[in-house]
Write an enzyme that holds these catalytic residues in place. Sequence first.
Site, PDB file in Angstrom:
ATOM      1  N   GLU A  46       0.310   1.716  -4.236  1.00 47.85           N
ATOM      2  CA  GLU A  46      -0.851   2.604  -4.374  1.00 47.85           C
ATOM      3  C   GLU A  46      -1.843   2.054  -5.389  1.00 47.85           C
ATOM      4  O   GLU A  46      -1.588   1.057  -6.076  1.00 47.85           O
ATOM      5  CB  GLU A  46      -0.367   4.010  -4.765  1.00 47.85           C
ATOM      6  CG  GLU A  46       0.503   4.611  -3.685  1.00 47.85           C
ATOM      7  CD  GLU A  46       0.858   6.066  -3.900  1.00 47.85           C
ATOM      8  OE1 GLU A  46       0.689   6.578  -5.028  1.00 47.85           O
ATOM      9  OE2 GLU A  46       1.302   6.694  -2.911  1.00 47.85           O
ATOM     10  N   CYS A  55       0.326   0.576   2.739  1.00 53.59           N
ATOM     11  CA  CYS A  55       1.593   1.184   3.161  1.00 53.59           C
ATOM     12  C   CYS A  55       2.721   0.153   3.172  1.00 53.59           C
ATOM     13  O   CYS A  55       2.486  -1.053   3.288  1.00 53.59           O
ATOM     14  CB  CYS A  55       1.473   1.748   4.573  1.00 53.59           C
ATOM     15  SG  CYS A  55       0.397   3.162   4.746  1.00 53.59           S
ATOM     16  N   GLU A  57       4.855  -0.532   5.503  1.00 51.58           N
ATOM     17  CA  GLU A  57       4.968  -1.305   6.748  1.00 51.58           C
ATOM     18  C   GLU A  57       4.035  -2.510   6.720  1.00 51.58           C
ATOM     19  O   GLU A  57       4.394  -3.617   7.121  1.00 51.58           O
ATOM     20  CB  GLU A  57       4.602  -0.433   7.958  1.00 51.58           C
ATOM     21  CG  GLU A  57       5.516   0.760   8.179  1.00 51.58           C
ATOM     22  CD  GLU A  57       5.045   2.017   7.461  1.00 51.58           C
ATOM     23  OE1 GLU A  57       4.569   1.915   6.309  1.00 51.58           O
ATOM     24  OE2 GLU A  57       5.167   3.098   8.051  1.00 51.58           O
TER      25      GLU A  57
HETATM   26  N1  THU Z   1       2.843   5.578   3.376  1.00 49.92           N
HETATM   27  C1  THU Z   1       3.524   4.465   3.764  1.00 49.92           C
HETATM   28  O1  THU Z   1       3.760   3.548   2.970  1.00 49.92           O
HETATM   29  N2  THU Z   1       3.941   4.396   5.050  1.00 49.92           N
HETATM   30  C2  THU Z   1       3.839   5.402   5.955  1.00 49.92           C
HETATM   31  O2  THU Z   1       4.291   5.263   7.069  1.00 49.92           O
HETATM   32  C3  THU Z   1       3.182   6.665   5.564  1.00 49.92           C
HETATM   33  C4  THU Z   1       2.472   6.641   4.275  1.00 49.92           C
HETATM   34  C5  THU Z   1       2.476   5.710   1.971  1.00 49.92           C
HETATM   35  C6  THU Z   1       1.018   5.556   1.649  1.00 49.92           C
HETATM   36  C7  THU Z   1       0.931   6.308   0.342  1.00 49.92           C
HETATM   37  O3  THU Z   1       1.314   5.455  -0.717  1.00 49.92           O
HETATM   38  C8  THU Z   1       1.979   7.403   0.474  1.00 49.92           C
HETATM   39  O4  THU Z   1       2.848   6.986   1.500  1.00 49.92           O
HETATM   40  C9  THU Z   1       1.419   8.773   0.794  1.00 49.92           C
HETATM   41  O5  THU Z   1       0.600   8.716   1.913  1.00 49.92           O
END
Ligand code: THU
Length: 132
Positions: A46, A55, A57
């Site tokens: 983040e 994210c 993935e």
């Molecule tokens: N996030 C992911 O890393 N992967 C997902 O599939 C859904 C969301 C993260 C982004 C952010 O840091 C946190 O989850 C909240 O959205």
Amino acid sequence: MMIDARELINYAIIAKGKAYAPYSKFRVGAAVLAKGGTIYSGCNVENASFGATNCAERTAIFKAVSEGAKDFIAIAVNSDSENFTYPCGICRQVIAEFSAGMKVYVSNRKGEYKEYTINELLPGAFTGEDMK
Ligand code: THU
């Protein structure tokens, strides 16, 4: 495939331990199995400027691609939620870029999982074929 879904999910759970999620507190881990058997894992990273967040993935896939892997068998996603954690829309698009038949294992905090193909999660994806 050389390892099974549960093993790939375990790599995602380990990667979740590295999550940098001070704002949402929502830790996510992902692990990609490349053809040839190498596993690349990643976590969400983040940023105080929220839109700069990456994210889990995409972290895992970008790590793989930057190390020379482009053909993938499967990706596993895990978070601390009681619900199954699915890839967001942007991550589905990135997953679809590489391996059309790729499997996606969505899992919950207990390690329970469901299996999809990326085509099921993003039918009709826009790809390089559409630019010909
Ligand atoms: N996030 C992911 O890393 N992967 C997902 O599939 C859904 C969301 C993260 C982004 C952010 O840091 C946190 O989850 C909240 O959205």
